[in-house]
Design a protein around this motif. Sequence first.
Motif, PDB file in Angstrom:
ATOM      1  N   MET A   1       0.929  -1.256  -0.044  1.00 14.04           N
ATOM      2  CA  MET A   1       0.192   0.144   0.138  1.00 14.04           C
ATOM      3  C   MET A   1       0.926   1.234  -0.105  1.00 14.04           C
ATOM      4  O   MET A   1       1.880   1.241   0.615  1.00 14.04           O
ATOM      5  N   THR A   2       0.423   2.300  -0.810  1.00 13.35           N
ATOM      6  CA  THR A   2       1.029   3.611  -0.887  1.00 13.35           C
ATOM      7  C   THR A   2       0.824   4.317   0.511  1.00 13.35           C
ATOM      8  O   THR A   2      -0.354   3.972   1.171  1.00 13.35           O
ATOM      9  N   PHE A   3       1.538   5.467   0.580  1.00 15.07           N
ATOM     10  CA  PHE A   3       1.108   6.341   2.015  1.00 15.07           C
ATOM     11  C   PHE A   3      -0.471   6.877   1.640  1.00 15.07           C
ATOM     12  O   PHE A   3      -1.103   6.928   2.555  1.00 15.07           O
ATOM     13  N   ALA A   4      -0.612   7.156   0.343  1.00 16.98           N
ATOM     14  CA  ALA A   4      -1.963   7.589   0.042  1.00 16.98           C
ATOM     15  C   ALA A   4      -3.060   6.508   0.305  1.00 16.98           C
ATOM     16  O   ALA A   4      -4.019   6.962   0.992  1.00 16.98           O
ATOM     17  N   ASP A   5      -2.823   5.387   0.024  1.00 23.07           N
ATOM     18  CA  ASP A   5      -3.857   4.161   0.271  1.00 23.07           C
ATOM     19  C   ASP A   5      -3.830   4.210   2.010  1.00 23.07           C
ATOM     20  O   ASP A   5      -5.170   4.088   2.169  1.00 23.07           O
ATOM     21  N   LYS A   6      -2.984   4.277   2.526  1.00 18.16           N
ATOM     22  CA  LYS A   6      -2.896   4.345   3.992  1.00 18.16           C
ATOM     23  C   LYS A   6      -3.889   5.425   4.493  1.00 18.16           C
ATOM     24  O   LYS A   6      -4.667   4.952   5.438  1.00 18.16           O
ATOM     25  N   VAL A   7      -3.540   6.688   4.108  1.00 18.73           N
ATOM     26  CA  VAL A   7      -4.390   7.781   4.579  1.00 18.73           C
ATOM     27  C   VAL A   7      -5.832   7.702   4.267  1.00 18.73           C
ATOM     28  O   VAL A   7      -6.837   8.028   5.154  1.00 18.73           O
ATOM     29  N   ILE A   8      -5.924   7.518   2.851  1.00 18.62           N
ATOM     30  CA  ILE A   8      -7.227   7.054   2.755  1.00 18.62           C
ATOM     31  C   ILE A   8      -8.161   5.914   3.361  1.00 18.62           C
ATOM     32  O   ILE A   8      -9.257   6.386   3.715  1.00 18.62           O
ATOM     33  N   LEU A   9      -7.677   5.109   3.688  1.00 22.32           N
ATOM     34  CA  LEU A   9      -8.205   3.920   4.620  1.00 22.32           C
ATOM     35  C   LEU A   9      -8.505   4.455   5.849  1.00 22.32           C
ATOM     36  O   LEU A   9      -9.405   4.243   6.513  1.00 22.32           O
ATOM     37  N   PHE A  10      -7.611   5.266   6.305  1.00 25.76           N
ATOM     38  CA  PHE A  10      -7.697   5.711   7.734  1.00 25.76           C
ATOM     39  C   PHE A  10      -8.831   6.798   7.817  1.00 25.76           C
ATOM     40  O   PHE A  10      -9.749   6.390   8.910  1.00 25.76           O
ATOM     41  N   ASN A  11      -9.006   7.356   6.861  1.00 23.43           N
ATOM     42  CA  ASN A  11     -10.111   8.365   6.716  1.00 23.43           C
ATOM     43  C   ASN A  11     -11.446   7.620   6.600  1.00 23.43           C
ATOM     44  O   ASN A  11     -12.527   8.137   6.983  1.00 23.43           O
ATOM     45  N   GLN A  12     -11.520   6.780   5.803  1.00 20.16           N
ATOM     46  CA  GLN A  12     -12.741   5.947   5.628  1.00 20.16           C
ATOM     47  C   GLN A  12     -13.196   5.119   6.739  1.00 20.16           C
ATOM     48  O   GLN A  12     -14.393   5.025   7.349  1.00 20.16           O
ATOM     49  N   GLN A  13     -12.226   4.748   7.625  1.00 22.45           N
ATOM     50  CA  GLN A  13     -12.531   4.021   8.985  1.00 22.45           C
ATOM     51  C   GLN A  13     -12.655   5.334  10.074  1.00 22.45           C
ATOM     52  O   GLN A  13     -13.078   4.697  11.457  1.00 22.45           O
ATOM     53  N   LEU A  14     -12.402   6.520   9.994  1.00 23.71           N
ATOM     54  CA  LEU A  14     -12.478   7.423  10.942  1.00 23.71           C
ATOM     55  C   LEU A  14     -13.976   7.563  11.597  1.00 23.71           C
ATOM     56  O   LEU A  14     -14.730   8.079  11.219  1.00 23.71           O
ATOM     57  N   ALA A  15     -13.857   7.318  12.905  1.00 22.80           N
ATOM     58  CA  ALA A  15     -15.091   7.516  13.792  1.00 22.80           C
ATOM     59  C   ALA A  15     -14.784   7.717  15.189  1.00 22.80           C
ATOM     60  O   ALA A  15     -13.753   6.831  15.552  1.00 22.80           O
ATOM     61  N   TYR A  16     -15.122   8.243  15.982  1.00 24.18           N
ATOM     62  CA  TYR A  16     -14.956   8.651  17.407  1.00 24.18           C
ATOM     63  C   TYR A  16     -15.671   7.241  18.118  1.00 24.18           C
ATOM     64  O   TYR A  16     -16.872   7.033  18.107  1.00 24.18           O
ATOM     65  N   THR A  17     -14.967   6.753  18.921  1.00 25.72           N
ATOM     66  CA  THR A  17     -15.160   5.453  19.519  1.00 25.72           C
ATOM     67  C   THR A  17     -15.258   5.441  21.154  1.00 25.72           C
ATOM     68  O   THR A  17     -15.138   4.548  21.594  1.00 25.72           O
ATOM     69  N   GLY A  18     -14.915   6.744  21.514  1.00 29.04           N
ATOM     70  CA  GLY A  18     -14.499   6.889  22.885  1.00 29.04           C
ATOM     71  C   GLY A  18     -15.822   7.132  23.797  1.00 29.04           C
ATOM     72  O   GLY A  18     -17.123   6.778  23.225  1.00 29.04           O
ATOM     73  N   ALA A  19     -15.618   7.579  24.999  1.00 32.69           N
ATOM     74  CA  ALA A  19     -16.531   7.739  25.662  1.00 32.69           C
ATOM     75  C   ALA A  19     -17.510   8.927  25.737  1.00 32.69           C
ATOM     76  O   ALA A  19     -17.096   9.511  24.742  1.00 32.69           O
TER      77      ALA A  19
ATOM     78  N   THR B   1     -11.773  13.174  28.256  1.00 32.72           N
ATOM     79  CA  THR B   1     -12.716  12.046  27.599  1.00 32.72           C
ATOM     80  C   THR B   1     -12.269  11.569  26.501  1.00 32.72           C
ATOM     81  O   THR B   1     -12.158  10.532  26.231  1.00 32.72           O
ATOM     82  N   VAL B   2     -11.427  12.510  25.618  1.00 31.92           N
ATOM     83  CA  VAL B   2     -11.184  11.999  24.332  1.00 31.92           C
ATOM     84  C   VAL B   2      -9.602  11.784  24.403  1.00 31.92           C
ATOM     85  O   VAL B   2      -9.158  11.130  23.415  1.00 31.92           O
ATOM     86  N   THR B   3      -8.947  11.713  25.355  1.00 26.34           N
ATOM     87  CA  THR B   3      -7.369  11.390  25.733  1.00 26.34           C
ATOM     88  C   THR B   3      -6.978   9.919  25.058  1.00 26.34           C
ATOM     89  O   THR B   3      -6.219   9.566  24.413  1.00 26.34           O
ATOM     90  N   PRO B   4      -7.876   8.934  25.457  1.00 25.15           N
ATOM     91  CA  PRO B   4      -7.497   7.556  25.076  1.00 25.15           C
ATOM     92  C   PRO B   4      -7.720   7.695  23.423  1.00 25.15           C
ATOM     93  O   PRO B   4      -6.779   6.982  22.867  1.00 25.15           O
ATOM     94  N   PHE B   5      -8.733   8.467  22.856  1.00 29.96           N
ATOM     95  CA  PHE B   5      -8.880   8.322  21.292  1.00 29.96           C
ATOM     96  C   PHE B   5      -7.763   8.984  20.798  1.00 29.96           C
ATOM     97  O   PHE B   5      -7.249   8.883  19.743  1.00 29.96           O
ATOM     98  N   ILE B   6      -7.185  10.326  21.368  1.00 35.28           N
ATOM     99  CA  ILE B   6      -5.997  10.945  20.780  1.00 35.28           C
ATOM    100  C   ILE B   6      -4.967  10.049  20.946  1.00 35.28           C
ATOM    101  O   ILE B   6      -4.017   9.999  19.975  1.00 35.28           O
ATOM    102  N   ILE B   7      -4.603   9.235  21.881  1.00 35.91           N
ATOM    103  CA  ILE B   7      -3.369   8.244  21.898  1.00 35.91           C
ATOM    104  C   ILE B   7      -3.398   7.431  20.723  1.00 35.91           C
ATOM    105  O   ILE B   7      -2.680   7.015  20.081  1.00 35.91           O
ATOM    106  N   GLU B   8      -4.679   6.738  20.605  1.00 36.71           N
ATOM    107  CA  GLU B   8      -4.925   5.787  19.583  1.00 36.71           C
ATOM    108  C   GLU B   8      -4.710   6.163  18.224  1.00 36.71           C
ATOM    109  O   GLU B   8      -4.115   5.744  17.197  1.00 36.71           O
ATOM    110  N   ASN B   9      -5.123   7.697  17.973  1.00 36.42           N
ATOM    111  CA  ASN B   9      -4.975   8.423  16.644  1.00 36.42           C
ATOM    112  C   ASN B   9      -3.210   8.517  16.629  1.00 36.42           C
ATOM    113  O   ASN B   9      -2.912   8.275  15.318  1.00 36.42           O
ATOM    114  N   ILE B  10      -2.746   8.970  17.378  1.00 33.50           N
ATOM    115  CA  ILE B  10      -1.278   9.179  17.371  1.00 33.50           C
ATOM    116  C   ILE B  10      -0.523   7.920  16.874  1.00 33.50           C
ATOM    117  O   ILE B  10       0.314   7.819  15.780  1.00 33.50           O
TER     118      ILE B  10
END
Length: 233
Positions: free
Chosen positions: A1-19, A152-161
């Motif tokens: 996968m290219t860098f673009a492929d990975k970013v696009i997949l990340f965006n497609q799956q992007l959803a807040y799943t925290g508290a 509240t969002v700190t765990p999601f931020i850690i996962e995002n990084i």
Amino acid sequence: MTFADKVILFNQQLAYTGAELPPGIRIMNPFKEFEQTMGISEIFYRKYYNDNHPRHLILGINPGRFGGGLTGIPFTDPKRLKTECHIDYKGKETHEPSSVFVYEVINAYGGPEAFYRNFYINSLFPLGFTIADANGKEKNYNYYDSKELADTVTPFIIENIQKQIGLGVITDVCFCFGTGKNENFLRKLNDQHGFFKKIVALEHPRFVMQYKTATKQFYIDKYLAALGDVIRP
């Protein structure tokens, strides 16, 4: 996968799943709220990131309503998308001061092709927040604007990084847009988790445009010096 492929997949799956968020604060997900955003961002990433070249990561705060909140591309408003990246946008051509400054830096660096070959921009919290004011008008909100929200969002931020690092970024240096609360928050997380060897903070583009326009060139030069100091892969 290219860098673009990975970013696009990340965006497609992007959803807040925290508290659950504190009352009155809404998540803004441009990829789900606007039909054209995913397609626009795919064109952008395939234009500038369709390779396996590693990049240095730049982290902002969270997207605003008139820039990445519409285009799905951090610090790129519809006007800059059309005039600087030459990608079509159908809809209201909004103006975001942060995007204006970032593209002045990008052009001073050598243009979008040169800049995006070496850098990837995202945010600590990759989705936006909004809150209604006293008149019921929606406005931008930052993850650190209340301690309750930040906690509240700190765990999601850690996962995002962690996910951003997984795209293929270089971890010797991470650049941070914001020399106040955003920098302090990122440094604290980095001390705990060791994401990057070094954090380099730069004044946030909106701060420059709002308070330092008379000395804007100083900050452009400061950005260029910092960005030019990293070792190119």
